[in-house]
Design a protein around this motif. Sequence first.
Motif, PDB file in Angstrom:
ATOM      1  N   TRP A  53      43.938  47.635  42.203  1.00  0.00           N
ATOM      2  CA  TRP A  53      42.521  47.333  42.381  1.00  0.00           C
ATOM      3  C   TRP A  53      42.100  46.139  41.530  1.00  0.00           C
ATOM      4  O   TRP A  53      41.344  45.286  41.985  1.00  0.00           O
ATOM      5  N   LEU A  54      42.607  46.089  40.308  1.00  0.00           N
ATOM      6  CA  LEU A  54      42.224  45.008  39.399  1.00  0.00           C
ATOM      7  C   LEU A  54      42.745  43.665  39.895  1.00  0.00           C
ATOM      8  O   LEU A  54      42.050  42.647  39.804  1.00  0.00           O
ATOM      9  N   PHE A  55      43.961  43.665  40.429  1.00  0.00           N
ATOM     10  CA  PHE A  55      44.556  42.417  40.928  1.00  0.00           C
ATOM     11  C   PHE A  55      43.682  41.790  42.003  1.00  0.00           C
ATOM     12  O   PHE A  55      43.415  40.588  42.002  1.00  0.00           O
ATOM     13  N   LEU A  74      34.653  40.686  40.585  1.00  0.00           N
ATOM     14  CA  LEU A  74      34.066  41.182  39.341  1.00  0.00           C
ATOM     15  C   LEU A  74      33.562  40.032  38.469  1.00  0.00           C
ATOM     16  O   LEU A  74      32.484  40.114  37.874  1.00  0.00           O
ATOM     17  N   GLY A 105      40.475  42.783  42.717  1.00  0.00           N
ATOM     18  CA  GLY A 105      39.047  42.836  42.418  1.00  0.00           C
ATOM     19  C   GLY A 105      38.591  41.957  41.278  1.00  0.00           C
ATOM     20  O   GLY A 105      37.383  41.866  41.031  1.00  0.00           O
ATOM     21  N   ILE A 106      39.515  41.286  40.583  1.00  0.00           N
ATOM     22  CA  ILE A 106      39.128  40.528  39.399  1.00  0.00           C
ATOM     23  C   ILE A 106      38.179  39.378  39.752  1.00  0.00           C
ATOM     24  O   ILE A 106      37.204  39.111  39.029  1.00  0.00           O
ATOM     25  N   LEU A 131      45.318  51.606  39.414  1.00  0.00           N
ATOM     26  CA  LEU A 131      44.178  50.799  38.986  1.00  0.00           C
ATOM     27  C   LEU A 131      44.547  49.319  38.900  1.00  0.00           C
ATOM     28  O   LEU A 131      43.699  48.449  39.083  1.00  0.00           O
ATOM     29  N   LEU A 132      45.822  49.031  38.640  1.00  0.00           N
ATOM     30  CA  LEU A 132      46.270  47.638  38.579  1.00  0.00           C
ATOM     31  C   LEU A 132      46.180  46.968  39.945  1.00  0.00           C
ATOM     32  O   LEU A 132      45.888  45.777  40.037  1.00  0.00           O
TER      33      LEU A 132
END
Length: 460
Positions: A252-254, A260, A256-257, A249-250
């Motif tokens: 994706w977060l990196f 988002l 996708g932030i 998930l990290l």
Amino acid sequence: MFSFFKLNDPFRLIGIGIYVLLLTFVYLALIHFPLTNPQLMWMLLGERLGQGYYLYQDIIDDNGPLSAGFFTFIDLLFGRSLLAYEVVGRILISFQILYWNSMLIKFKAFDVNTYLPAIIMAALFHFSFDLLSLSPALLGSTFLILSLGQLFSQTVLQKDTSESTLLIGIYAGLATGFHPNYILFLPYMIFTGIAISSFSFRQLMLSLVGYFLPLLLITLFYFWNDGLEEAIQIWPLTFLSEKYEYQSLLDWLFLGIFPLLLAIAGYFMATVLRGSTINQQKQRQLVIIWLLFSVAQFFIIKKQAAYQLVILIPGLTYLITQFFLNIRKEIIAKLAFYLLVLGLPSVALWYWQQKITGSEYFVGQSEVKYSGNILVLGDDLSPYLNGKLGGPFLNYRLSKLYLEQDRDLREKARLFQMLQKQKPTTVVDPNGEFEKLFRQFPALESQYSKTSPGIFILKK
């Protein structure tokens, strides 16, 4: 570039086509991503079904029956061609981009007609290399976005909705047939239909009939081929098996932030800083609830990889477009636009390239080259690179759960017949699952000889 796509001119689609083609050239000609484990499993599935076997009845896997049929069609035309998967995937995303932008224009989702959603959606698809390739999630999402478009049509006042109400259900049912995880959009359809689109009882029943019609046809197919009992037994297990955590998930977060943050800003700008028509308010509610159900889907997925994120893209596209249409400072809008359209694909390309080495997501090279019909009871699928699937257990973690079930005499006989029907010439069994079957079926043990730890060869 920002002003170019902001205008309401269909010729802007040419620019979007050039954008997609340039990035396609970079991905396919200049940058190479290896074959992934899910892609190899889809190719093996299509190859095996083309030999006359049936999903669930002869092959244990968690793909939807309609996806399995589509992979069989691709295999018949192209064989194990990664290029075919890449090209077909891009055809599907091009259709989604054109369709979603046309729906937003047709149903007046924004105060101005614009082609910004198309270029934003194209950029979001380049969040990851596997979002661009053919997958069950992409196949299913193509029908879900058609269903969402019909839901948008319900927001138009004084519109005859009988046909579109039926289509909402049919498209959602087809999506579930391609990707079983999309069953979560059945409650989405019911909830938004009642709460937002104000479905009457007749409309609700019509949409439910439409939803279950494709699933009923799939059920009839298995009934006619004497595989309904196996399908009913295995399908629920697809939601209970152990998850493949290919990406974190990290990761994706990196990446996708930034999208988002743009989506969140777009939501608040649209709801707080400006007024909306009743139709636009309903459309925004449809999108927000869509995103909530899309996130809920990730609690039941069994292959945690970026291609599953495709379901988020239409909703994020809608909200990010709100940001660009409502931001007053043009310099901020242009900076954010270039970071999204040029920066996101570039950073994503670099980032996923760094993740290739040592990743369990990609198919490695097998130390021993196997040929012929092979059965691998483990997560390492590299033996299949030079061989073909020769047994019923394609998805190892689902197969493991299936084999651990208690069985009566009749079910044991069915399992033994399944093994006898296919008889792989080589079994790679690093975890001892195949060896455990010898205790249940001594006749099976007499057919194989153990040549080395975890390797069994069919006796001649």
